[in-house]
Design a protein around this motif. Sequence first.
Motif, PDB file in Angstrom:
ATOM      1  N   THR A  46      40.566  65.983  40.659  1.00 49.79           N
ATOM      2  CA  THR A  46      40.490  64.579  41.068  1.00 49.79           C
ATOM      3  C   THR A  46      39.723  64.535  42.376  1.00 49.79           C
ATOM      4  N   ARG A  47      38.731  63.654  42.456  1.00 47.73           N
ATOM      5  CA  ARG A  47      37.880  63.551  43.653  1.00 47.73           C
ATOM      6  C   ARG A  47      37.898  62.121  44.179  1.00 47.73           C
ATOM      7  N   ARG A  48      37.904  62.012  45.500  1.00 46.92           N
ATOM      8  CA  ARG A  48      37.716  60.693  46.108  1.00 46.92           C
ATOM      9  C   ARG A  48      36.267  60.271  45.875  1.00 46.92           C
ATOM     10  N   ALA A  49      36.067  59.006  45.584  1.00 51.48           N
ATOM     11  CA  ALA A  49      34.715  58.492  45.349  1.00 51.48           C
ATOM     12  C   ALA A  49      34.613  57.090  45.945  1.00 51.48           C
ATOM     13  N   SER A  50      33.433  56.760  46.404  1.00 56.29           N
ATOM     14  CA  SER A  50      33.197  55.417  46.939  1.00 56.29           C
ATOM     15  C   SER A  50      31.708  55.132  46.932  1.00 56.29           C
ATOM     16  N   THR A  78      39.148  56.962  42.992  1.00 54.35           N
ATOM     17  CA  THR A  78      39.064  58.356  42.568  1.00 54.35           C
ATOM     18  C   THR A  78      38.434  58.450  41.184  1.00 54.35           C
ATOM     19  N   VAL A  79      37.832  59.616  40.942  1.00 53.11           N
ATOM     20  CA  VAL A  79      37.345  59.972  39.607  1.00 53.11           C
ATOM     21  C   VAL A  79      37.920  61.344  39.272  1.00 53.11           C
ATOM     22  N   ARG A  80      38.099  61.611  37.988  1.00 52.60           N
ATOM     23  CA  ARG A  80      38.740  62.866  37.581  1.00 52.60           C
ATOM     24  C   ARG A  80      38.002  63.460  36.391  1.00 52.60           C
TER      25      ARG A  80
END
Length: 190
Positions: free
Chosen positions: A45-49, A38-40
């Motif tokens: 807060t967002r899921r990230a990959s 995740t990034v914030r």
Amino acid sequence: HAPRLAPPEDRVTIPADGTPRLSTSAGGVRWHEKLQGTVRDSTTTRRASFAVTISVPDVSSFAADPEHTGAATGTVSVEGLTGPAGAPIEAGSFQLFVDEGDPRARAMRYSLPFCASDGRRWVLRGAKDVRGRRIIDFWRATTSLEARVEPTEGEGVASAGRLQLGPTAVARLLASIRPVRGGRRSDPAV
């Protein structure tokens, strides 16, 4: 009374200027890697990959270059910025064990530019801080990426967080390592 044999290595001489650099590529290496987390930013807060293929076309040049840079291709997914399938990485790069000025530390750096669903350009930058002497220190450092997602131009709010490489993903990464252009016909091109 046995005859004295001259080992072949006794006849090898090294030129005064040193040995010349190879005139042909020694071959390269390629592997796949997938990190998620995740990034914030200040409110969300967002899921990230990302799922990347790292390509190093010539290992000898890669090792000689102090920046140790390889190409990174694949996709980046950031909730709210990209669609569910992610966005293609545009001219991404990866650096392996870059000197950070501390003899006990090295960095693995990622720069993964992408275009969001709305057409704005963003970049996911990340670093793995590799330091420590124990195997557990190396494991933690190489499986955890401090990431930052930021606009490359114009408006947008930067986000920061951590992406992880789990044990199963590490096994897949290790299984994906392949030689490229190693001189055999069966070696794929980069």
